[in-house]
Design a protein around this motif. Sequence first.
Motif, short mmCIF file in Angstrom:
data_model
loop_
_atom_site.label_atom_id
_atom_site.label_comp_id
_atom_site.label_asym_id
_atom_site.label_seq_id
_atom_site.Cartn_x
_atom_site.Cartn_y
_atom_site.Cartn_z
N ASP A 34 -27.80 29.55 40.78
CA ASP A 34 -27.95 28.44 39.91
C ASP A 34 -27.49 28.84 38.45
O ASP A 34 -28.24 30.00 37.99
N GLN A 35 -26.37 28.29 38.02
CA GLN A 35 -25.81 28.68 36.58
C GLN A 35 -25.10 27.59 36.11
O GLN A 35 -24.63 26.62 36.81
N TRP A 36 -25.07 27.47 34.91
CA TRP A 36 -24.58 26.37 34.09
C TRP A 36 -23.30 26.95 33.11
O TRP A 36 -23.39 28.08 32.72
N ASP A 37 -22.75 26.32 32.75
CA ASP A 37 -21.24 26.78 31.95
C ASP A 37 -21.73 26.82 30.41
O ASP A 37 -22.10 25.68 29.89
N ARG A 38 -21.67 27.89 29.83
CA ARG A 38 -21.98 28.16 28.34
C ARG A 38 -20.85 28.90 27.79
O ARG A 38 -20.03 29.78 28.54
N ARG A 39 -20.61 28.90 26.54
CA ARG A 39 -19.66 29.72 26.01
C ARG A 39 -20.38 30.99 25.28
O ARG A 39 -19.78 31.62 24.42
N ASP A 40 -21.65 31.21 25.29
CA ASP A 40 -22.37 32.34 24.74
C ASP A 40 -21.79 33.69 25.44
O ASP A 40 -21.20 33.62 26.66
N ARG A 41 -21.97 34.62 24.61
CA ARG A 41 -21.22 36.03 24.97
C ARG A 41 -21.86 36.83 24.55
O ARG A 41 -22.72 37.02 23.51
N VAL A 42 -21.97 38.11 25.29
CA VAL A 42 -22.16 39.43 24.78
C VAL A 42 -20.98 40.42 25.01
O VAL A 42 -20.42 40.62 25.97
N SER A 43 -20.61 41.06 23.77
CA SER A 43 -19.59 41.96 23.78
C SER A 43 -20.33 43.45 23.71
O SER A 43 -21.22 43.28 23.10
N VAL A 44 -19.53 44.37 24.40
CA VAL A 44 -20.24 45.66 24.20
C VAL A 44 -18.91 46.89 23.90
O VAL A 44 -18.12 46.82 24.39
N ILE A 45 -19.28 47.59 22.99
CA ILE A 45 -18.62 48.80 22.57
C ILE A 45 -19.41 49.89 23.26
O ILE A 45 -20.43 50.12 23.08
N THR A 46 -18.56 50.68 24.06
CA THR A 46 -19.08 51.69 24.82
C THR A 46 -18.33 53.38 24.65
O THR A 46 -17.03 52.98 24.68
N ALA A 47 -18.83 54.09 24.37
CA ALA A 47 -18.43 55.43 24.35
C ALA A 47 -19.10 56.53 25.27
O ALA A 47 -20.26 56.41 25.50
N LEU A 48 -18.30 57.34 26.00
CA LEU A 48 -18.77 58.37 26.80
C LEU A 48 -18.40 59.56 26.09
O LEU A 48 -17.36 59.78 25.75
N ALA A 49 -19.40 60.31 25.84
CA ALA A 49 -19.24 61.65 25.08
C ALA A 49 -19.62 62.76 26.11
O ALA A 49 -20.33 62.67 27.09
N LEU A 50 -18.49 63.93 25.96
CA LEU A 50 -18.92 64.98 26.63
C LEU A 50 -19.00 66.26 25.81
O LEU A 50 -18.19 66.59 25.01
N SER A 51 -20.08 67.11 25.90
CA SER A 51 -20.27 68.35 25.26
C SER A 51 -19.16 69.46 25.98
O SER A 51 -19.36 69.74 26.88
N PRO A 52 -18.33 70.02 24.97
CA PRO A 52 -17.45 70.90 25.59
C PRO A 52 -17.84 72.22 26.21
O PRO A 52 -17.45 72.64 27.14
N LYS A 53 -19.03 72.76 25.70
CA LYS A 53 -19.45 73.81 26.16
C LYS A 53 -20.56 73.53 27.47
O LYS A 53 -20.40 74.27 28.25
N ARG A 54 -21.57 72.81 27.07
CA ARG A 54 -22.64 72.50 28.21
C ARG A 54 -22.25 71.62 29.24
O ARG A 54 -23.05 71.43 30.45
N ARG A 55 -21.20 70.90 29.20
CA ARG A 55 -20.43 69.85 30.11
C ARG A 55 -21.88 68.75 30.46
O ARG A 55 -21.89 68.18 31.61
#
Length: 167
Positions: free
Chosen positions: A20-41
């Motif tokens: 069951d779903q209805w049509d809406r214009r609400d939204r959620v945007s997400v900014i995502t970053a993956l980080a990597l430690s160069p020494k410890r991986r």
Amino acid sequence: MLQPLVRRTWAERGQTPVLDQWDRRDRVSVITALALSPKRRRAAMFFRLLDHNAKAEDFVWFLNDLRRELGRKLWVVWDNLGAHRRAENFLREIGCRWTHFERLPAYAPELNPVEHVWSTAKWGRLANAPPDDANALWNNVENELSHQSLEQRILHGHFRWAGLELE
């Protein structure tokens, strides 16, 4: 994003699941970053949920917060989204020296490990679970990304999916 992502399920014949779903214009945007430690991986994931489409200013604030969180210079690898280019140009114009930018080739989502974050979320626990409203969507996305951010195995899997071996 409030529209449910429908995925095949193992239902008994003649008992088709109904979402069951209805049509809406609400939204959620997400900014995502993956980080990597160069020494410890060790990998880490950072994200910010927004109630509007992400703009260049949102990326600037996100990168500034990320730099403070990590306590070091950033090497940012991202795609050619217009807001990314505008944020990059703004930071260069103000003489920002705490970040270095590299762009992924155009139309190459398979090289971007963050794309796998979304694939894992959308085709995993968020599939076949339509939210009742924008708040439920916000909570579902936040819970899924928080879950992913706690699992080194999952985070390393995002990098492996993009062909980046960490070991």
